[in-house]
Structure formats: C-alpha cells, structure tokens
Design a protein around this motif. Structure first.
Motif, PDB file in Angstrom:
ATOM      1  N   ALA A 108       0.882  -1.267   0.089  1.00 25.61           N
ATOM      2  CA  ALA A 108       0.035   0.102  -0.045  1.00 25.61           C
ATOM      3  C   ALA A 108       0.968   1.467  -0.043  1.00 25.61           C
ATOM      4  O   ALA A 108       2.114   1.109   0.623  1.00 25.61           O
ATOM      5  CB  ALA A 108      -0.981  -0.067   1.285  1.00 25.61           C
ATOM      6  N   PRO A 109       0.396   2.316  -0.671  1.00 28.70           N
ATOM      7  CA  PRO A 109      -0.671   2.650  -1.187  1.00 28.70           C
ATOM      8  C   PRO A 109      -0.897   1.863  -2.715  1.00 28.70           C
ATOM      9  O   PRO A 109      -1.908   2.358  -3.476  1.00 28.70           O
ATOM     10  CB  PRO A 109      -1.047   3.923  -1.316  1.00 28.70           C
ATOM     11  N   ALA A 110       0.361   1.461  -3.189  1.00 29.75           N
ATOM     12  CA  ALA A 110       0.201   0.998  -4.612  1.00 29.75           C
ATOM     13  C   ALA A 110      -0.895  -0.153  -4.883  1.00 29.75           C
ATOM     14  O   ALA A 110      -1.378  -0.346  -6.081  1.00 29.75           O
ATOM     15  CB  ALA A 110       1.666   0.613  -5.072  1.00 29.75           C
ATOM     16  N   ALA A 111      -1.292  -0.941  -3.975  1.00 25.40           N
ATOM     17  CA  ALA A 111      -2.355  -1.730  -3.882  1.00 25.40           C
ATOM     18  C   ALA A 111      -3.269  -1.790  -2.578  1.00 25.40           C
ATOM     19  O   ALA A 111      -2.768  -1.255  -1.566  1.00 25.40           O
ATOM     20  CB  ALA A 111      -1.883  -3.260  -3.654  1.00 25.40           C
ATOM     21  N   THR A 112      -4.463  -1.780  -2.755  1.00 24.47           N
ATOM     22  CA  THR A 112      -5.309  -1.850  -1.792  1.00 24.47           C
ATOM     23  C   THR A 112      -5.106  -3.087  -0.826  1.00 24.47           C
ATOM     24  O   THR A 112      -4.692  -4.171  -1.309  1.00 24.47           O
ATOM     25  CB  THR A 112      -6.920  -1.854  -2.365  1.00 24.47           C
ATOM     26  N   LEU A 113      -5.740  -3.125   0.338  1.00 28.19           N
ATOM     27  CA  LEU A 113      -5.427  -4.399   1.306  1.00 28.19           C
ATOM     28  C   LEU A 113      -6.104  -5.782   0.645  1.00 28.19           C
ATOM     29  O   LEU A 113      -5.823  -6.794   0.569  1.00 28.19           O
ATOM     30  CB  LEU A 113      -6.017  -4.095   2.666  1.00 28.19           C
ATOM     31  N   GLY A 114      -7.413  -5.322   0.094  1.00 26.36           N
ATOM     32  CA  GLY A 114      -8.061  -6.527  -0.735  1.00 26.36           C
ATOM     33  C   GLY A 114      -7.218  -6.946  -1.821  1.00 26.36           C
ATOM     34  O   GLY A 114      -7.204  -8.115  -1.908  1.00 26.36           O
ATOM     35  N   GLU A 115      -6.537  -6.214  -2.531  1.00 28.79           N
ATOM     36  CA  GLU A 115      -5.635  -6.536  -3.661  1.00 28.79           C
ATOM     37  C   GLU A 115      -4.606  -7.339  -3.116  1.00 28.79           C
ATOM     38  O   GLU A 115      -4.153  -8.481  -3.518  1.00 28.79           O
ATOM     39  CB  GLU A 115      -5.221  -5.428  -4.595  1.00 28.79           C
ATOM     40  N   ILE A 116      -3.983  -6.875  -1.855  1.00 30.48           N
ATOM     41  CA  ILE A 116      -2.716  -7.562  -1.171  1.00 30.48           C
ATOM     42  C   ILE A 116      -3.354  -9.000  -0.697  1.00 30.48           C
ATOM     43  O   ILE A 116      -2.502  -9.896  -1.074  1.00 30.48           O
ATOM     44  CB  ILE A 116      -2.341  -6.711  -0.226  1.00 30.48           C
ATOM     45  N   VAL A 117      -4.512  -9.116  -0.302  1.00 27.73           N
ATOM     46  CA  VAL A 117      -5.060 -10.688   0.054  1.00 27.73           C
ATOM     47  C   VAL A 117      -4.911 -11.303  -1.100  1.00 27.73           C
ATOM     48  O   VAL A 117      -4.634 -12.554  -1.149  1.00 27.73           O
ATOM     49  CB  VAL A 117      -6.498 -10.324   0.736  1.00 27.73           C
ATOM     50  N   SER A 118      -5.658 -10.816  -2.531  1.00 31.78           N
ATOM     51  CA  SER A 118      -5.650 -11.697  -3.524  1.00 31.78           C
ATOM     52  C   SER A 118      -4.161 -12.207  -3.867  1.00 31.78           C
ATOM     53  O   SER A 118      -4.102 -13.205  -4.512  1.00 31.78           O
ATOM     54  CB  SER A 118      -6.361 -10.991  -4.572  1.00 31.78           C
TER      55      SER A 118
END
Length: 273
Positions: A108-118
C-alpha cells in the motif's frame, strides 16, 4: 473489539513503542543477506505479473522431509519492507527438514488491502502447484493477518492451508482506521470489517497457533487471544502462545534457531497440515 478508552495510536504504532526498532530492522537485513549467501535457495520466483509478485524458496541442506511447505509472509503494516529482510527466518525450519518460501506482495498505497490478500492467495496457489504439497502459513504482524486470511479462504477448491502460525497478527482491523497506520492503507470502516478474519466464517477444522510477544501492547495480546478463542469454538485446534518478554520486533527471532519453540510449533503444524 478494542476498548473505547484505549489510545489506539499508542497500542498499534509499534515503531513508537520500540524506539530501537531501526537496530532490529538493520539486523534482519544483515542476517538475511548472510543466510542467502550459504542457503540452498531459488530466488525471485515469479508467481504473478507484478514487479513484487516474487518469492524465494529456501531448501533444507540435508534433504527435505516431504512435509508441507512453510510460507512466511512479512510484516510492515502492508506498506513497508520486503522479503529480503527475512531470509534468515527460514533457517530454523530448514535445519529441521522443511522447505520455506518467503514472499513479497505489492505494498500500500500501490495496492489496496483487498488486492494484497488476493496476491497472497496467488502466491499460495503458485507454491501448491509447484511443490504439489499443502502449506503451513506463517507471518509476522501484517503477515500474520495474511496467513489467517489464507487459512480462512472461503473457496472450497483451494483448501491448501489447513495450518497456520500467525505471529503478532492483526485479525480485527477497525481499530486501525483512526490511526496513522491507515494513511497509506486508506481503509474505510466498512473495508476494515470486511477484511478482518475475525469477522469471516472461520474454518471448521485445521490447526492454528496464535503467537505474540509477552511485552507487546494489550491490543496485540487481545487480537491473538481472540482468534484462538473464536476459531477454537468453530472446530479448529487452536493454541495461544506468548514468547516471554518479546516485543514486536524481536518476537520473530526464534524462527532462525532450529531449537526454538517457534520452530517446534512449525514442525508440529507440518505434521498436522
């Protein structure tokens, strides 16, 4: 749920709580680089198209036991550090015959937390395909959150993580929303609830050991106790384990020592996974 009387910034800002944290982080970097020089390893394996979709595989010098692969996920509040700081933490499990993967993910912030989980799900799937083995998920702080997410993953086709050892993990995210930690994450209260493993349907089986440092904040102690309690009620075999006297930055040190209780826990989980 956090008490309304708590100073959440003080509870969750671990760098402020441990003033000598730069010394610990520099030590991680030094020890990790030294381990990569001597370890049997495959570095920079790609599990996806992104720049940080990479993981390192550390193999036992004397041959693998054939047990599940340990996946270590680094911390840094989903917004700092990378796998190169943590290679040495594979040593303890390697010397007990276990293969260990240490993974990166987009921060983050380049990825959202939801995207990190994925992304972590993608890394897990890649490892299972490559090794044809289940995984034992472990991780520190934010990595503990992601390890729990893997174990609670709702997709019945991907039951590859049936054992986990989150270390100083975060499973109840709404208390982070009003803190400085959320500046890079940008979590809304709704997102924080949605991405909290404690609010997911828990696994109905498997094994989880929630590890935390005995000298950590009351909130970190609460979070580890809570996931052990709640998942235990659902049918997971759980245990809460405090590392005596450990704070947030030295709680993981034992992973480098094959005789440490944390490595004993991983070996035990690998027999159950």
């Amino acid at each position: 749920m956090a008490s309304e009387d708590l100073d959440l910034e003080a509870e969750y800002n671990n760098r402020a709580r441990v003033p000598d944290h730069p010394t610990h982080i520099a030590g991680w970097q030094r020890d990790a680089a030294a381990y990569r020089e001597t370890a049997r390893c495959e570095l920079g394996l790609s599990y996806g198209p992104g720049e940080r979709h990479r993981l390192d595989l550390f193999l036992p010098q004397d041959g693998d036991t054939g047990r599940p692969v340990v996946l270590f996920i680094h911390g840094g509040y989903w917004q700092g550090l990378d796998k190169s700081f943590f290679s040495h933490l594979a040593r303890g499990a390697n010397e007990r015959g276990l293969t260990v993967a240490v993974t990166n993910y987009t921060l983050a912030p380049a990825a959202t937390l939801g995207e990190i989980v994925s992304e972590i799900e993608d890394a897990s799937d890649f490892l299972v395909r490559r090794t044809a083995r289940p995984l034992v998920a472990t991780g520190h702080s934010a990595g503990g959150h992601l390890a729990a997410c893997l174990m609670a993953r709702p997709d019945p086709q991907t039951m590859s993580v049936r054992a986990a050892m989150p270390i100083s993990g975060l499973f109840d995210l709404p208390p982070l929303v009003p803190t400085s930690i959320n500046r890079a994450l940008g979590l809304t209260l709704e997102e924080a609830h949605r991405l909290s493993p404690l609010e997911w349907a828990p696994p109905s089986s498997g094994h989880l050991v929630a590890v935390v440092g005995g000298a950590e904040s009351s909130e970190f102690l609460r979070q580890s106790r809570a996931i052990a309690d709640e998942w235990g009620k659902a049918g997971v075999t759980t245990r809460y384990h405090e590392v005596p006297g450990a704070h947030h930055f030295d709680v993981i040190a034992g992973l480098a020592d094959p005789a440490d209780p944390l490595v004993d826990i991983l070996v035990g989980l690998s027999a159950e996974a």
